[in-house]
Scaffold this motif. Structure first.
Motif, PDB file in Angstrom:
ATOM      1  N   ASP A   1      26.474  44.231  51.926  1.00 60.24           N
ATOM      2  CA  ASP A   1      27.266  44.644  50.755  1.00 60.24           C
ATOM      3  C   ASP A   1      28.687  45.017  51.156  1.00 60.24           C
ATOM      4  OD1 ASP A   1      25.126  44.237  49.054  1.00 60.24           O
ATOM      5  OD2 ASP A   1      24.460  46.311  49.149  1.00 60.24           O
ATOM      6  N   SER A   2      29.275  44.220  52.032  1.00 59.61           N
ATOM      7  CA  SER A   2      30.634  44.451  52.513  1.00 59.61           C
ATOM      8  C   SER A   2      31.582  43.529  51.751  1.00 59.61           C
ATOM      9  CB  SER A   2      30.706  44.171  54.015  1.00 59.61           C
ATOM     10  OG  SER A   2      32.006  44.359  54.484  1.00 59.61           O
ATOM     11  N   PHE A   3      32.103  44.021  50.637  1.00 60.24           N
ATOM     12  CA  PHE A   3      32.914  43.192  49.747  1.00 60.24           C
ATOM     13  C   PHE A   3      34.385  43.595  49.739  1.00 60.24           C
ATOM     14  CE2 PHE A   3      28.629  43.483  47.637  1.00 60.24           C
ATOM     15  CZ  PHE A   3      28.168  42.286  48.141  1.00 60.24           C
ATOM     16  N   GLU A   4      34.858  44.214  50.827  1.00 56.74           N
ATOM     17  CA  GLU A   4      36.251  44.642  50.867  1.00 56.74           C
ATOM     18  C   GLU A   4      37.208  43.451  50.946  1.00 56.74           C
ATOM     19  OE1 GLU A   4      34.136  46.183  53.498  1.00 56.74           O
ATOM     20  OE2 GLU A   4      33.553  47.521  51.866  1.00 56.74           O
ATOM     21  N   GLU A   5      36.839  42.447  51.748  1.00 57.39           N
ATOM     22  CA  GLU A   5      37.724  41.306  51.942  1.00 57.39           C
ATOM     23  C   GLU A   5      37.446  40.161  50.982  1.00 57.39           C
ATOM     24  OE1 GLU A   5      38.545  39.971  55.812  1.00 57.39           O
ATOM     25  OE2 GLU A   5      38.527  41.981  56.673  1.00 57.39           O
ATOM     26  N   GLU A   6      36.200  39.990  50.611  1.00 59.98           N
ATOM     27  CA  GLU A   6      35.802  38.919  49.696  1.00 59.98           C
ATOM     28  C   GLU A   6      34.911  39.505  48.609  1.00 59.98           C
ATOM     29  OE1 GLU A   6      37.043  36.010  49.863  1.00 59.98           O
ATOM     30  OE2 GLU A   6      37.758  35.947  51.917  1.00 59.98           O
ATOM     31  N   PRO A   7      35.130  39.082  47.361  1.00 61.33           N
ATOM     32  CA  PRO A   7      34.244  39.546  46.293  1.00 61.33           C
ATOM     33  C   PRO A   7      32.811  39.047  46.492  1.00 61.33           C
ATOM     34  CG  PRO A   7      36.208  38.476  45.399  1.00 61.33           C
ATOM     35  CD  PRO A   7      36.204  38.237  46.876  1.00 61.33           C
ATOM     36  N   GLU A   8      31.879  39.775  45.939  1.00 65.37           N
ATOM     37  CA  GLU A   8      30.475  39.397  46.040  1.00 65.37           C
ATOM     38  C   GLU A   8      30.243  37.972  45.533  1.00 65.37           C
ATOM     39  OE1 GLU A   8      26.056  40.829  44.519  1.00 65.37           O
ATOM     40  OE2 GLU A   8      27.815  41.798  43.675  1.00 65.37           O
ATOM     41  N   PHE A   9      30.915  37.614  44.443  1.00 69.43           N
ATOM     42  CA  PHE A   9      30.766  36.281  43.855  1.00 69.43           C
ATOM     43  C   PHE A   9      31.031  35.185  44.893  1.00 69.43           C
ATOM     44  CE2 PHE A   9      33.001  32.616  42.015  1.00 69.43           C
ATOM     45  CZ  PHE A   9      31.998  32.103  41.200  1.00 69.43           C
ATOM     46  N   ILE A  10      32.107  35.321  45.661  1.00 66.61           N
ATOM     47  CA  ILE A  10      32.473  34.313  46.653  1.00 66.61           C
ATOM     48  C   ILE A  10      31.402  34.225  47.734  1.00 66.61           C
ATOM     49  CG2 ILE A  10      34.161  33.691  48.442  1.00 66.61           C
ATOM     50  CD1 ILE A  10      35.285  33.316  45.643  1.00 66.61           C
TER      51      ILE A  10
ATOM     52  N   ILE B   1      49.043  38.693  48.982  1.00 63.46           N
ATOM     53  CA  ILE B   1      47.743  38.470  49.631  1.00 63.46           C
ATOM     54  C   ILE B   1      46.663  39.309  48.951  1.00 63.46           C
ATOM     55  CG2 ILE B   1      46.432  38.820  51.770  1.00 63.46           C
ATOM     56  CD1 ILE B   1      49.052  38.054  53.274  1.00 63.46           C
ATOM     57  N   LYS B   2      46.956  40.576  48.680  1.00 63.67           N
ATOM     58  CA  LYS B   2      45.987  41.431  47.971  1.00 63.67           C
ATOM     59  C   LYS B   2      45.693  40.888  46.581  1.00 63.67           C
ATOM     60  CE  LYS B   2      46.614  45.962  50.052  1.00 63.67           C
ATOM     61  NZ  LYS B   2      47.002  47.351  49.814  1.00 63.67           N
ATOM     62  N   THR B   3      46.729  40.408  45.917  1.00 62.21           N
ATOM     63  CA  THR B   3      46.563  39.852  44.571  1.00 62.21           C
ATOM     64  C   THR B   3      45.648  38.631  44.617  1.00 62.21           C
ATOM     65  OG1 THR B   3      48.753  40.647  43.906  1.00 62.21           O
ATOM     66  CG2 THR B   3      47.787  38.872  42.597  1.00 62.21           C
ATOM     67  N   LEU B   4      45.855  37.738  45.587  1.00 59.62           N
ATOM     68  CA  LEU B   4      45.016  36.544  45.696  1.00 59.62           C
ATOM     69  C   LEU B   4      43.587  36.896  46.092  1.00 59.62           C
ATOM     70  CD1 LEU B   4      47.486  34.006  47.324  1.00 59.62           C
ATOM     71  CD2 LEU B   4      46.559  33.941  45.005  1.00 59.62           C
ATOM     72  N   LYS B   5      43.427  37.881  46.954  1.00 53.70           N
ATOM     73  CA  LYS B   5      42.068  38.313  47.330  1.00 53.70           C
ATOM     74  C   LYS B   5      41.310  38.844  46.120  1.00 53.70           C
ATOM     75  CE  LYS B   5      42.555  39.358  52.224  1.00 53.70           C
ATOM     76  NZ  LYS B   5      42.467  40.403  53.256  1.00 53.70           N
ATOM     77  N   ALA B   6      42.016  39.486  45.217  1.00 49.47           N
ATOM     78  CA  ALA B   6      41.377  40.083  44.043  1.00 49.47           C
ATOM     79  C   ALA B   6      41.164  39.074  42.917  1.00 49.47           C
ATOM     80  CB  ALA B   6      42.219  41.252  43.530  1.00 49.47           C
TER      81      ALA B   6
ATOM     82  N   TYR C   1      36.196  25.856  42.110  1.00 50.27           N
ATOM     83  CA  TYR C   1      36.132  25.745  43.569  1.00 50.27           C
ATOM     84  C   TYR C   1      37.438  25.208  44.159  1.00 50.27           C
ATOM     85  CZ  TYR C   1      31.090  26.673  44.075  1.00 50.27           C
ATOM     86  OH  TYR C   1      29.850  27.258  44.113  1.00 50.27           O
ATOM     87  N   GLY C   2      38.147  24.376  43.416  1.00 48.03           N
ATOM     88  CA  GLY C   2      39.441  23.889  43.888  1.00 48.03           C
ATOM     89  C   GLY C   2      40.424  25.031  44.037  1.00 48.03           C
ATOM     90  N   MET C   3      40.475  25.885  43.043  1.00 46.37           N
ATOM     91  CA  MET C   3      41.365  27.053  43.087  1.00 46.37           C
ATOM     92  C   MET C   3      40.919  28.009  44.192  1.00 46.37           C
ATOM     93  SD  MET C   3      43.998  28.433  41.428  1.00 46.37           S
ATOM     94  CE  MET C   3      43.920  27.716  39.794  1.00 46.37           C
ATOM     95  N   ILE C   4      39.614  28.198  44.311  1.00 48.88           N
ATOM     96  CA  ILE C   4      39.081  29.082  45.356  1.00 48.88           C
ATOM     97  C   ILE C   4      39.484  28.542  46.732  1.00 48.88           C
ATOM     98  CG2 ILE C   4      36.955  29.889  46.467  1.00 48.88           C
ATOM     99  CD1 ILE C   4      35.692  29.964  43.623  1.00 48.88           C
ATOM    100  N   GLY C   5      39.359  27.235  46.922  1.00 46.92           N
ATOM    101  CA  GLY C   5      39.727  26.633  48.199  1.00 46.92           C
ATOM    102  C   GLY C   5      41.207  26.762  48.506  1.00 46.92           C
ATOM    103  N   LEU C   6      42.047  26.530  47.499  1.00 46.35           N
ATOM    104  CA  LEU C   6      43.489  26.654  47.688  1.00 46.35           C
ATOM    105  C   LEU C   6      43.866  28.089  48.042  1.00 46.35           C
ATOM    106  CD1 LEU C   6      46.276  25.376  47.646  1.00 46.35           C
ATOM    107  CD2 LEU C   6      46.304  25.672  45.153  1.00 46.35           C
ATOM    108  N   ILE C   7      43.277  29.041  47.373  1.00 47.87           N
ATOM    109  CA  ILE C   7      43.523  30.448  47.693  1.00 47.87           C
ATOM    110  C   ILE C   7      43.036  30.740  49.114  1.00 47.87           C
ATOM    111  CG2 ILE C   7      42.865  32.831  47.138  1.00 47.87           C
ATOM    112  CD1 ILE C   7      42.938  31.937  44.150  1.00 47.87           C
ATOM    113  N   GLY C   8      41.878  30.201  49.474  1.00 50.59           N
ATOM    114  CA  GLY C   8      41.366  30.378  50.831  1.00 50.59           C
ATOM    115  C   GLY C   8      42.324  29.861  51.885  1.00 50.59           C
ATOM    116  N   LEU C   9      42.935  28.723  51.615  1.00 50.18           N
ATOM    117  CA  LEU C   9      43.918  28.173  52.543  1.00 50.18           C
ATOM    118  C   LEU C   9      45.139  29.080  52.669  1.00 50.18           C
ATOM    119  CD1 LEU C   9      43.681  24.475  51.361  1.00 50.18           C
ATOM    120  CD2 LEU C   9      42.985  25.324  53.617  1.00 50.18           C
ATOM    121  N   LEU C  10      45.559  29.640  51.545  1.00 55.11           N
ATOM    122  CA  LEU C  10      46.741  30.506  51.553  1.00 55.11           C
ATOM    123  C   LEU C  10      46.505  31.826  52.267  1.00 55.11           C
ATOM    124  CD1 LEU C  10      47.995  29.830  47.935  1.00 55.11           C
ATOM    125  CD2 LEU C  10      49.261  29.335  50.036  1.00 55.11           C
ATOM    126  N   ILE C  11      45.291  32.370  52.144  1.00 56.18           N
ATOM    127  CA  ILE C  11      45.027  33.698  52.728  1.00 56.18           C
ATOM    128  C   ILE C  11      44.119  33.616  53.957  1.00 56.18           C
ATOM    129  CG2 ILE C  11      45.430  34.886  50.542  1.00 56.18           C
ATOM    130  CD1 ILE C  11      42.390  35.228  50.261  1.00 56.18           C
TER     131      ILE C  11
END
Length: 122
Positions: free
Chosen positions: A98-107, A35-40, A46-56
């Motif tokens: 500027d709370s980017f602990e759970e999601e990167p700023e980019f997302i 989970i930490k690896t996928l969050k990072a 966007y397809g990959m981002i969405g799939l990761i979002g579903l997983l985590i």
């Protein structure tokens, strides 16, 4: 190094999709390390981002997965997850604070660009 970490580092985008899709389809339990690896993990796909979002279970990533059109299965899976205006407000608050602990700023920035408050659709 976990199998997931190895695929993310060594694999192509196709390899990563091939590894992650069955994890979602089979509703596999991810380890805290995975989970930490996928969050990072950061990608502009966007397809990959969405799939990761579903997983985590990341609403911000799922919202971006809804916007992509190249992977209809992932888009359909993302569309089954209910997202509300309140979810968008939480994401906006994280971005503005500027709370980017759970999601990167980019997302968070991409969600803000893709979902202006006056045009939010579920």
């Amino acid at each position: 190094m976990t199998d997931l970490q190895n695929v993310l580092i060594e694999g192509s985008e196709i390899d990563i999709f091939a590894y992650l899709k069955p994890l979602f389809i089979e509703n596999s339990k991810l380890s805290e390390i995975d989970i930490k690896t996928l969050k990072a993990y950061e990608t502009t796909n966007y397809g990959m981002i969405g799939l990761i979002g579903l997983l985590i279970n990341s609403k911000a990533r799922i919202l971006l997965g809804k916007k992509q059109v190249y992977y209809s299965d992932i888009q359909n899976w993302c569309n089954t997850i209910e997202t509300t205006y309140e979810d968008l407000e939480v994401i906006a608050d994280k971005y503005l604070d500027d709370s980017f602990e759970e999601e990167p700023e980019f997302i968070l920035r991409k969600v803000m660009l893709e979902y202006p408050a006056d045009s939010f659709e579920n």
